[in-house]
Design an enzyme around this catalytic site. Structure first.
Site, short mmCIF file in Angstrom:
data_model
loop_
_atom_site.label_atom_id
_atom_site.label_comp_id
_atom_site.label_asym_id
_atom_site.label_seq_id
_atom_site.Cartn_x
_atom_site.Cartn_y
_atom_site.Cartn_z
N ASP A 158 0.85 -1.20 0.00
CA ASP A 158 0.00 0.00 0.00
C ASP A 158 0.88 1.24 0.00
O ASP A 158 1.99 1.23 0.55
CB ASP A 158 -0.87 0.00 1.27
CG ASP A 158 -2.18 0.77 1.10
OD1 ASP A 158 -3.25 0.16 1.13
OD2 ASP A 158 -2.11 2.02 0.95
N GLY A 179 -5.04 4.73 2.76
CA GLY A 179 -5.04 3.69 3.79
C GLY A 179 -4.47 4.20 5.11
O GLY A 179 -4.09 5.37 5.24
N ILE A 199 1.31 0.86 -6.71
CA ILE A 199 0.97 -0.18 -7.71
C ILE A 199 1.39 0.23 -9.13
O ILE A 199 1.29 -0.59 -10.05
CB ILE A 199 -0.53 -0.55 -7.70
CG1 ILE A 199 -1.42 0.70 -7.82
CG2 ILE A 199 -0.87 -1.36 -6.46
CD1 ILE A 199 -2.87 0.39 -8.16
N PHE A 228 -6.91 -4.83 -4.34
CA PHE A 228 -7.91 -3.88 -3.85
C PHE A 228 -7.54 -2.44 -4.18
O PHE A 228 -8.41 -1.57 -4.21
CB PHE A 228 -8.03 -3.97 -2.31
CG PHE A 228 -8.53 -5.29 -1.81
CD1 PHE A 228 -9.88 -5.51 -1.65
CD2 PHE A 228 -7.65 -6.32 -1.50
CE1 PHE A 228 -10.36 -6.73 -1.20
CE2 PHE A 228 -8.11 -7.54 -1.05
CZ PHE A 228 -9.46 -7.75 -0.90
N TYR A 253 -15.18 5.97 -13.04
CA TYR A 253 -14.81 4.95 -12.04
C TYR A 253 -15.22 3.56 -12.54
O TYR A 253 -14.41 2.63 -12.61
CB TYR A 253 -15.47 5.26 -10.69
CG TYR A 253 -15.41 4.12 -9.71
CD1 TYR A 253 -14.18 3.65 -9.23
CD2 TYR A 253 -16.57 3.47 -9.26
CE1 TYR A 253 -14.12 2.58 -8.33
CE2 TYR A 253 -16.52 2.42 -8.37
CZ TYR A 253 -15.29 1.97 -7.91
OH TYR A 253 -15.23 0.91 -7.03
N LYS A 301 -12.85 0.15 -13.88
CA LYS A 301 -12.94 -1.23 -13.36
C LYS A 301 -13.28 -2.20 -14.49
O LYS A 301 -12.76 -3.31 -14.56
CB LYS A 301 -14.00 -1.28 -12.26
CG LYS A 301 -13.60 -0.54 -11.01
CD LYS A 301 -12.53 -1.33 -10.26
CE LYS A 301 -12.04 -0.62 -9.03
NZ LYS A 301 -11.15 -1.45 -8.23
N1 LIG Z 1 -16.17 0.46 -0.63
C1 LIG Z 1 -17.09 0.00 -1.48
O1 LIG Z 1 -18.30 0.07 -1.22
C2 LIG Z 1 -16.65 -0.66 -2.76
C3 LIG Z 1 -17.63 -1.14 -3.65
C4 LIG Z 1 -17.24 -1.76 -4.83
C5 LIG Z 1 -15.89 -1.92 -5.12
N2 LIG Z 1 -14.96 -1.44 -4.25
C6 LIG Z 1 -13.53 -1.63 -4.59
O2 LIG Z 1 -12.89 -2.25 -3.50
C7 LIG Z 1 -11.54 -1.81 -3.40
C8 LIG Z 1 -11.25 -1.37 -1.99
O3 LIG Z 1 -12.16 -0.35 -1.59
P1 LIG Z 1 -12.06 0.32 -0.14
O4 LIG Z 1 -13.40 0.83 0.21
O5 LIG Z 1 -11.37 -0.63 0.77
O6 LIG Z 1 -11.12 1.56 -0.47
P2 LIG Z 1 -9.96 2.23 0.42
O7 LIG Z 1 -9.68 3.57 -0.15
O8 LIG Z 1 -10.30 2.12 1.87
O9 LIG Z 1 -8.72 1.27 0.14
C9 LIG Z 1 -7.92 1.37 -1.02
C10 LIG Z 1 -6.48 1.19 -0.59
O10 LIG Z 1 -5.66 1.21 -1.76
C11 LIG Z 1 -4.52 2.02 -1.50
N3 LIG Z 1 -4.04 2.56 -2.78
C12 LIG Z 1 -4.71 3.35 -3.66
N4 LIG Z 1 -3.92 3.64 -4.71
C13 LIG Z 1 -2.73 3.01 -4.50
C14 LIG Z 1 -1.51 2.93 -5.23
N5 LIG Z 1 -1.32 3.62 -6.37
N6 LIG Z 1 -0.50 2.18 -4.73
C15 LIG Z 1 -0.66 1.51 -3.56
N7 LIG Z 1 -1.79 1.56 -2.81
C16 LIG Z 1 -2.81 2.31 -3.29
C17 LIG Z 1 -5.03 3.11 -0.55
O11 LIG Z 1 -3.99 3.72 0.21
C18 LIG Z 1 -5.99 2.31 0.34
O12 LIG Z 1 -5.32 1.75 1.44
C19 LIG Z 1 -11.38 -0.73 -4.47
O13 LIG Z 1 -10.75 -1.31 -5.58
C20 LIG Z 1 -12.80 -0.32 -4.79
O14 LIG Z 1 -12.92 0.13 -6.11
C21 LIG Z 1 -15.30 -0.82 -3.08
#
Ligand SMILES: NC(=O)c1ccc[n+]([C@@H]2O[C@H](COP(=O)([O-])OP(=O)(O)OC[C@H]3O[C@@H](n4cnc5c(N)ncnc54)[C@H](O)[C@@H]3O)[C@@H](O)[C@H]2O)c1
Length: 334
Positions: A36, A41, A56, A77, A145, A149
């Protein structure tokens, strides 16, 4: 045990859903490596596994991490997920969500790492023409968005054909709730999700905005499918087990199949917290479909998954327990 101490890379493992998945992986006997960059995060959310701080989009760092930790599978994620922001800043979303994901896949191909579990979303379906939404429903996102995906979903069969990377795409509906043990929870900033916003309103006495009360639904507010984050984590464990046993690539909806309105959420928050919320009418948000809920028959059948925390009150109760014990989230917000 299928896991047998094998190492899984969890990109975005310091985030909301990734941190819960890291815990579930640890409990299932896997070795967890969280990757991460902390753009969204929290260090306090990394309670399970080893931490590698990295981006990433950094191919060299990813390759080195896959090698050094003898990673056998990746759960991806890491992404940006604010729909409104994605419309205003598509470049940021394409760079991270598409560019980043393809870099992870590139690193996996180079290091011959194979199973890949991908966080996809119901936003790939766009405006539904039929509910409940089944996996074969047309995918026509209405914001960048969802497009980012879907672009990754479309890339995956090519990476499988060329490099043998089998994948499961989990299309989550509305992730909600918190770790039932109270160790982890949701800490987004700004918070865009209705349950934590309603809990914040309960805690502070501030009003809760209702975005649109004239939708063609029984109470006029949007209907959504709230899925407990622990049930999402369990879906990931099952997806990984299936791929590890040689199972074929697939896409699955992950939802409870039960639509709840914004007013249902507010009523649940009032029951759980014992507080009365002040409601404030606000205009509809562009791109908010009236009704989104899943058919989860496919994942039930193929992976034997079933949500264990499907009722809205228990989802809100777990979220409230974490929220009231951590009013400032993980305590590292700027
Ligand atoms: N929360 C929801 O309701 C939901 C619904 C559908 C899909 N999703 C998908 O689930 C996944 C996680 O969602 P979440 O709610 O836990 O989000 P979040 O923002 O809490 O977690 C995402 C994590 O990815 C890290 N991150 C982002 N870009 C990065 C990079 N370039 N390099 C390294 N780390 C990076 C962030 O620091 C964070 O810790 C995402 O892919 C999101 O699209 C979430």
């Amino acid at each position: 045990m299928a896991a047998n101490g094998r190492a899984v890379l969890v990109t975005g493992g310091a985030g909301y859903i990734g941190s819960h998945a890291a815990k579930a992986l640890d409990r299932a006997g896997y070795r967890v490596v969280v990757y991460d960059n902390f753009v969204a995060g929290h260090r306090g959310a990394v309670k399970y596994g080893e931490l590698v701080t990295g981006d990433i989009t950094d191919l060299a760092r990813l390759r080195e991490t896959l090698r050094r930790h003898a990673i056998f599978a990746v759960m991806h994620f890491a992404a940006f997920l604010d729909v409104g922001e994605s419309v205003r800043e598509p470049a940021k979303y394409y760079r991270n969500n598409v560019g980043g994901a393809l870099t992870v896949l590139d690193a996996m191909a180079s290091e011959r790492v194979q199973p890949f579990v991908f966080s996809s979303t119901c936003a790939t379906y766009g405006e539904p023409i039929e509910t409940p939404i089944v996996e074969t429903h047309p995918q026509k996102p209405i914001n960048s968005y969802g497009e980012t995906k879907l672009a990754v979903e479309h890339a995956l069969p090519h990476f499988e054909r060329a490099y043998g990377i089998r994948s499961i795409r989990l299309r989550y509906f509305n992730a909600a709730g918190a770790d039932p043990d109270g160790e982890l929870g949701e800490d987004h900033s700004p918070e865009i999700h209705v349950i934590p916003r309603a809990l914040e309103a309960a805690a502070t006495g501030q009003p809760i905005d209702i975005f649109g009360e004239d939708y063609p639904t029984p109470d006029g507010t949007c209907l959504r499918d709230y899925i407990h984050v622990a049930d999402l984590a369990d879906a990931h464990i099952r997806a990984l087990a299936r791929l590890s046993q040689g199972g074929a690539s697939a896409s699955y909806n992950v939802g409870t199949e039960k639509p709840s309105s914004v007013k249902d959420v507010i009523a649940a928050v009032e029951r759980v917290t014992g507080k009365t919320l002040t409601r404030r009418s606000a205009p509809r948000r562009p791109g908010d479909p009236a009704v989104l809920y899943a058919s989860a028959q496919r994942i039930r059948q193929d992976l034997g998954w079933t949500p264990k925390h499907a009722d809205l009150d228990s989802i809100v109760r777990d979220a409230w327990r974490w929220h009231s014990a951590h009013p400032h989230g993980f305590g590292d917000r700027s």
